[in-house]
Design an enzyme around this catalytic site. Structure first.
Site, short mmCIF file in Angstrom:
data_model
loop_
_atom_site.label_atom_id
_atom_site.label_comp_id
_atom_site.label_asym_id
_atom_site.label_seq_id
_atom_site.Cartn_x
_atom_site.Cartn_y
_atom_site.Cartn_z
N CYS A 1 16.04 1.09 -9.64
CA CYS A 1 15.37 2.16 -10.39
C CYS A 1 13.90 2.12 -10.00
CB CYS A 1 15.56 1.95 -11.90
SG CYS A 1 14.39 0.81 -12.65
N CYS B 1 21.72 -4.76 -15.40
CA CYS B 1 20.49 -4.12 -15.87
C CYS B 1 20.78 -2.73 -16.40
CB CYS B 1 19.46 -4.04 -14.75
SG CYS B 1 17.95 -3.25 -15.32
N CYS C 1 15.90 -6.35 -6.84
CA CYS C 1 15.99 -6.61 -8.27
C CYS C 1 17.46 -6.84 -8.62
CB CYS C 1 15.41 -5.44 -9.07
SG CYS C 1 16.43 -3.96 -8.99
N LYS D 1 4.05 -4.08 -21.48
CA LYS D 1 4.00 -5.40 -20.84
C LYS D 1 2.68 -5.60 -20.11
CE LYS D 1 6.74 -3.63 -16.97
NZ LYS D 1 8.08 -3.70 -16.37
#
Lengths: 393, 562
Positions: free
Chosen positions: B476, B437, B431, B210
């Site tokens: 994470c 997720c 997040c 990314k």
């Protein structure tokens, strides 16, 4: 699942045949330990379907795929207590019928049908209650059907009060009958076990939950409480896998009609069948009612299941059933049939089986270039060659 | 190039991209497969480039395994919104789509976009088509491409805002993949026969990993510009946008237990005038395309390319791709990386209202009818909605005469959370993490309210309850909530266990450091309680917690690379 209470057509199910000695019989069942009782519908489903694993006593109940297990249910203690209360009788009251005397609670728990009403009983009850309305309902076929489907003994006693001596009631009620469930496993794969796929029948009457006798009874076995289940083998020689392992099979089993096909696939894999397996399954919702989904996906991945077609009726605006999938796959189905495939249908006999039959006939007519009569003859020929077998209820 | 790994060492995703026919793969077949709610593994990878992730409801994963049902596969769809700007009409459309296809919530992300969660496979195409019908696409919102380009959220902060937003959109458009796959698969676009399709900027294997771009306008660093691969710090000369300082090589992600992975602050490279923006942005991205590590995805971001070869190499290679070198960077000064809440008056006489959206989750709760309230505002508002990179929302371009109407709706639905929330909770980020997720090791968004309340309970008796404090939680170490810049960060290790990181600043210019490893809440709170007590007793005037920890040596950096 084969048969569970509720509708009058159940009474037309082929009479139970006495089992061969030395197998446990209907009259002398064997007790089986419940090893596992797992709900296999997701939390979003309104349907409670259980996967049960029962331990077979060493060397007994040597079933074949396609066979059924007869289960002797026990009526729910709460229902029995309610009925005793409505009769104004103690549970321990000794009640004599014929030559036998036993406490009322035993009669009601293990000897009499409490979940399935009959027309003669309703008529008797209407007379005792002096209810012209109930008598009229019993006389009208549509009203009677509704009554038989949605109403249990306890509801009748409550809504149409009548005077029954306990002896009279025990005499008037039908003896409790065992329920038959298609076995969902193969001994070649699971060893000395029999697996069942049980839809817990639930309905609501007058704001209270009502359950089917056997499915609720089985669902309440935790597998840890040690309560055994009384069962016997019901052989079903008219619903057998082809002896020829090279022959293809097409299995159509929506809902709990999937049960025997789990056993079929286990058996064919264990036997090293070279023929192909094609399964059609349907339910209301993909997400929560795709029974044994992970097993089918695994079998597909391993190539054990050749094809899997599914129809979920309530996941889109337009309802879709397995018969539509049969129509869509018509060309290939006809090709499989021409190639010698055997067809199996299991599940609801009232609507599904006739619809599937009609769809198959249309497929044969269209892809085989036959008229309607010839297509029907084709299916009759398949049936007499034991290549169109149905286990419907 | 001699430094490129031999083909056999390429990571599997590289082969997948190369074989995908410009992101098509077998997505159409995977989507049509009715027996599973998931995609084939390769298509699940490719799907990211189309702006969606395959996830499952992890809360019920084990339950469904026992039920012999596959995991409850669901799809997250992430929109591409350069600069985070939506019209009121688009907001309403998103709200409707969330209700119709997703889980009835909108999730504002730290990269200034909206995520929809809980979409089933058979409705994924309808969802993406419905978004596109409102001129919102999802192209390259995920995947090994230039992701959503972010920009300062509040137009009132600077007169240059409009110009910078314009450049944000131009860069985003310029760096878009050109594959027609998206239109073919989701929008029933026709295949253009005959003409061989190419990706002029990316090539058939896109980027190694990314790639994130951000614009900032000092003195506000709400975007955390140093956390991104490519950054542009606007240099405003009076009211005129003079140009940008280029930054490169920022990144947040790390992997537990792998010291070769780490967060890195972007380096300031040089100054460029606005008209060179596309040239420079393209050069940085193609440099990374050519030199990024394609053998190890945990080592594939631009930050490692730069650190492995050195900043001077990077500058030389970059300039070889430019018409002319960059000028030396211009001075700039950041004072905050937070959002300015409440009403602000723009230079054009219109008002902007920045609202706190806890965890970025737009849903109705007992304390605030966020979703209902914003829907009702969208129905009467003729300006825009602007997402902030701190998971908040600015209702923008409100005319003076409209203000009472908006204020009434704010009051009616309790949307004034910013005024009712203690600073530590008001500025916190989290997040998404569990249950959706797949990477999450611990709770984040769902844990944030409880944890900030407990921290507030520690601060309160010390008289520190009113002090601003940046606190970020991720499930994470991949860094979606930019945790490595926070004064206090919890980074998930296992259910209920976190690494406690301390010592970021309030400007997004300093990384925090690992303080306690793999600890439960009780240990975290006990440690914070001690440190807060020291902070209360020893702080200089208005000294921030993170600054205090450094000054007094309570945290120190042990690794040299950051």
């Amino acid at each position: 699942m084969r048969s569970e209470a509720g509708t009058p057509r159940r009474a037309t199910v082929t009479a139970l045949r006495p089992a061969l000695s030395p197998e446990p019989s209907r009259e002398q069942p064997v007790t089986l330990e419940v090893l596992a009782n797992q709900r296999i519908t997701g939390r979003a489903s309104a349907r409670d379907v259980r996967h049960l694993e029962l331990a077979l006593p060493e060397g007994r109940l040597r079933y074949e795929p396609g066979d059924s297990l007869g289960i002797w249910p026990e009526n729910r203690a709460a229902t029995v207590a309610q009925i005793a209360l409505l009769l104004g009788a103690r549970l321990e009251l000794p009640v004599t019928f014929g030559s036998r005397e036993r406490p009322l609670v035993d009669w009601l728990t293990r000897e009499r049908e409490l979940t399935r009403l009959t027309r003669p009983f309703i008529e008797q009850h209407a007379a005792r209650a002096g209810s012209g309305e109930l008598a009229a309902r019993a006389a009208d076929p549509a009203a009677l059907r509704q009554l038989l489907r949605g109403c249990q003994l306890v509801d009748l006693l409550r809504e149409y009060p009548a005077c029954w001596a306990p002896e009279e009631l025990v005499a008037a009620l039908r003896p409790l009958a065992p329920r038959l469930y298609s076995i969902a496993s193969s001994r070649r794969t699971v060893g000395e076990e029999a697996h069942l796929t049980v839809a817990v029948l639930e309905s609501v009457h007058g704001g209270e939950r009502r359950y089917g006798a056997a499915s609720a009874y089985l669902a309440e076995h935790s597998g840890e409480d040690g309560r055994p289940v009384r069962a016997f083998l019901e052989s079903n020689p008219r619903f057998r896998l082809p002896a020829d392992l090279a022959r293809d099979i097409i299995m159509i089993g929506p809902g709990t009609g999937i049960a025997p096909f789990r056993g079929f696939l286990q058996e064919r894999v264990a036997a090293g069948a070279s023929g192909r397996q094609w399964l059609f399954f349907g339910a209301r919702h993909f997400d929560s009612e795709f029974l044994y989904q992970t097993e089918w996906l695994e079998a597909l991945k391993r190539g054990e299941l050749t094809r899997l077609d599914v129809a979920f009726s309530r996941d889109q605006a337009q309802k879709v059933y397995v018969q539509q999938r049969l129509t869509e796959r018509g060309r290939d189905i006809y090709e499989w049939l021409e190639n010698g495939a055997a067809l199996y249908v299991c599940g609801d006999g009232e609507r599904m089986a006739p619809d599937v039959h009609a769809a198959l006939a249309a497929v044969i007519a269209r892809h085989g270039g036959r008229n309607a009569d010839a297509a029907e003859q084709y299916l009759r020929d398949l049936a007499s060659a034991k290549r169109y077998l149905r286990d419907v209820y | 190039m001699s430094t490129e790994p031999p083909v056999s060492e390429l990571s599997p995703v590289e082969r997948l991209k190369a074989d995908s026919r410009l992101l098509r793969g077998t997505l159409v077949e995977s989507l049509a497969d009715p027996v599973t709610g998931s995609l084939r593994e390769c298509d699940a990878q490719l799907l990211k480039f189309h702006g969606s992730y395959q996830q499952d409801d992890r809360d019920i994963r084990e339950e469904r395994r026992q039920q012999k049902l596959e995991p409850a596969w669901r799809f997250m769809v992430r929109t591409r919104l350069p600069g985070g700007v939506l019209s009121a009409r688009q907001w309403l459309a998103l709200d409707n789509i969330a209700e119709r296809y997703a889980n009835g919530t909108l999730r504002i992300t730290t990269r200034q976009t909206i995520q929809l969660h809980g979409i089933v496979k058979r409705e994924l195409k309808s969802t993406i088509a419905a978004l596109n019908a409102e001129l919102i696409d999802t192209i390259a919102a995920c995947g090994d491409v230039n992701r959503n380009v972010i920009a300062p959220a509040n137009p009132a902060e600077s007169r240059a805002h409009g110009e910078v937003l314009d450049w944000t959109k131009r860069l985003a458009e310029h760096l878009l993949p050109r594959s027609r796959a998206y239109h073919e698969i989701w929008l029933d676009g026709a295949r253009v026969a005959g003409t061989p399709e190419v990706e002029p900027l990316y090539g058939p294997t896109y980027l190694p990993r990314k790639f994130k771009a951000a614009f900032a306008i000092p003195p506000v660093n709400d975007v955390d510009v140093f956390a991104h691969d490519l950054g542009f710090i606007a240099i405003v000369d009076g009211e005129h946008l003079a140009g940008f300082n280029l930054t490169a090589g920022g990144g947040q992600g790390a992997t537990h237990g792998e010291s070769a992975t780490y967060p890195r602050l972007a380096s300031v490279i040089g100054f460029l005038p606005p008209e060179r923006l596309l040239e420079v942005g393209t050069a940085v991205m193609t440099l990374q395309r050519d030199y990024g590590d394609r053998s190890n995805r945990k080592h594939a971001r631009l930050k490692y390319t730069i650190d492995d070869r050195g900043l001077e190499w990077f500058r030389t290679e970059l300039y070889s791709r430019l018409a002319a070198p960059l000028a030396p960077p211009r001075p700039f000064h950041f004072v905050t990386n937070g959002d300015r809440y409440g009403w602000t008056l723009g230079y054009d006489g219109r008002f902007h209202l920045a609202l706190r959206i806890p965890g970025g989750r737009v849903r109705d709760s007992d304390s605030a009818q966020l979703r209902t309230g914003l829907r009702e505002i969208a129905a009467v508002h003729d300006g825009s909605f602007r997402l902030t990179t701190n998971q908040n929302l600015v209702i923008s371009e409100i005319a003076l005469e409209q203000r009472p109407r908006i204020e009434a709706l704010i009051h009616k639905h309790g949307l004034d959370l910013y005024a009712r929330t203690p600073p530590v909770a008001r500025d916190a980020l989290a997040c998404v993490a569990l249950p959706t997720c797949p990477l999450a090791m611990a709770e984040a968004e769902r844990y944030l309210p409880a944890f900030t309340e407990r921290v507030h309970a520690l601060l309160h008796p010390l008289g520190l309850a009113g002090e601003p404090l940046s606190l970020r939680i991720t499930g994470c170490p991949n860094g979606c909530a930019r945790p490595y810049l926070a004064e206090i960060a919890l980074i998930g290790k296992a259910p209920g266990r976190y690494n406690l990181q301390l010592g970021g600043d309030a400007r997004g210019e300093r990384l925090n450091v690992l303080h306690l490893e793999n600890v439960a809440e009780s240990a975290i709170l006990a440690e914070l309680d001690q440190l807060f007590a020291a902070w209360a007793a020893e702080r200089t005037l208005a000294e921030r917690f993170g600054d205090f920890l450094w000054r007094t040596g309570r945290v120190r950096r042990e690794r040299a690379n950051s």
